[in-house]
Enzyme design. Structure first.
Site, mmCIF file in Angstrom:
data_model
loop_
_atom_site.group_PDB
_atom_site.id
_atom_site.type_symbol
_atom_site.label_atom_id
_atom_site.label_comp_id
_atom_site.label_asym_id
_atom_site.label_seq_id
_atom_site.Cartn_x
_atom_site.Cartn_y
_atom_site.Cartn_z
ATOM 1 N N HIS A 93 1.248 -1.622 0.376
ATOM 2 C CA HIS A 93 -0.112 0.131 -0.408
ATOM 3 C C HIS A 93 1.190 1.159 0.358
ATOM 4 C CE1 HIS A 93 0.521 -1.365 3.966
ATOM 5 N NE2 HIS A 93 0.531 -0.671 4.397
ATOM 6 N N HIS A 95 1.331 5.146 1.285
ATOM 7 C CA HIS A 95 0.644 6.339 1.431
ATOM 8 C C HIS A 95 0.666 7.407 0.748
ATOM 9 C CE1 HIS A 95 0.061 4.163 6.141
ATOM 10 N NE2 HIS A 95 0.941 3.038 5.272
HETATM 11 P P1 5GP Z 1 0.869 0.072 8.249
HETATM 12 O O1 5GP Z 1 1.419 -1.819 7.229
HETATM 13 O O2 5GP Z 1 1.196 0.671 6.550
HETATM 14 O O3 5GP Z 1 2.151 -0.023 9.475
HETATM 15 O O4 5GP Z 1 -0.093 -0.307 8.507
HETATM 16 C C1 5GP Z 1 -1.167 0.268 7.596
HETATM 17 C C2 5GP Z 1 -2.084 0.885 7.389
HETATM 18 O O5 5GP Z 1 -3.630 0.715 6.631
HETATM 19 C C3 5GP Z 1 -2.228 2.009 8.583
HETATM 20 O O6 5GP Z 1 -2.566 3.463 8.478
HETATM 21 C C4 5GP Z 1 -3.718 2.007 9.218
HETATM 22 O O7 5GP Z 1 -4.295 2.816 9.655
HETATM 23 C C5 5GP Z 1 -4.266 1.003 7.749
HETATM 24 N N1 5GP Z 1 -5.895 0.409 8.036
HETATM 25 C C6 5GP Z 1 -5.621 -1.068 8.863
HETATM 26 N N2 5GP Z 1 -6.427 -1.277 8.801
HETATM 27 C C7 5GP Z 1 -7.485 -0.533 8.211
HETATM 28 C C8 5GP Z 1 -8.586 -0.497 8.041
HETATM 29 O O8 5GP Z 1 -9.881 -1.548 8.100
HETATM 30 N N3 5GP Z 1 -9.373 0.131 6.424
HETATM 31 C C9 5GP Z 1 -8.753 1.686 6.511
HETATM 32 N N4 5GP Z 1 -9.485 1.886 5.550
HETATM 33 N N5 5GP Z 1 -7.691 1.737 6.867
HETATM 34 C C10 5GP Z 1 -7.483 0.539 7.438
#
Ligand code: 5GP
Length: 130
Positions: A93, A95
């Site tokens: 993903h 950001h």
């Molecule tokens: P990372 O893998 O980048 O550390 O974290 C995953 C990102 O996805 C975080 O910014 C978190 O807020 C977001 N995230 C995790 N679960 C969900 C979800 O169910 N819905 C949405 N819209 N964002 C999510």
């Protein structure tokens, strides 16, 4: 088991959707660093960005640029930062984060939005893609 992002892409979990194309999907991060914080995700579930095939990587970057330009038009900010970082969700993903200061890039300061605010900012970004 499908990742949480695959569940979102498939419509099994709700999200504030921004847009999608054949290969990628964009929606608001539920725990944003700043209002308008958006995630761009390839529909193909791959854990790490360096493991994406080159064509998928380039498509994700082009898609993210398009969404990032819409965010920049919709959300007052100094610029939109792009970051592929984090260990929580094993599904690539990007950001896209509106930056007001470098605080927004740290993932330490989070903005609380209610559902109406999420929907409003999503619509403002979507309207810039039309
Ligand atoms: P990372 O893998 O980048 O550390 O974290 C995953 C990102 O996805 C975080 O910014 C978190 O807020 C977001 N995230 C995790 N679960 C969900 C979800 O169910 N819905 C949405 N819209 N964002 C999510």
């Amino acid at each position: 088991m499908p990742s949480i992002f695959t569940k979102i892409i498939n419509g099994d979990i709700p999200c504030y959707k921004i847009t999608e194309d054949e290969h990628n999907f964009a929606f608001l991060d539920i725990n944003p660093n700043a209002k308008g914080h958006t995630l761009c995700v390839p529909k193909k579930e791959v854990n790490k960005i360096m493991d994406l095939d080159e064509a998928s990587y380039l498509k994700l970057m082009a898609f993210s640029r398009k969404v990032g330009k819409a965010i920049e038009s919709a959300v007052p900010c100094k610029r939109v930062g792009m970051s592929v970082i984090g260990l929580e969700v094993p599904h690539v993903h990007v950001h896209l984060i509106p930056l007001h200061s470098m605080k927004n890039a740290t993932f330490q300061h989070k903005e609380k939005l209610d559902p109406a605010e999420f929907e409003k900012i999503a619509e403002q970004i979507r309207s810039q893609l039309k």
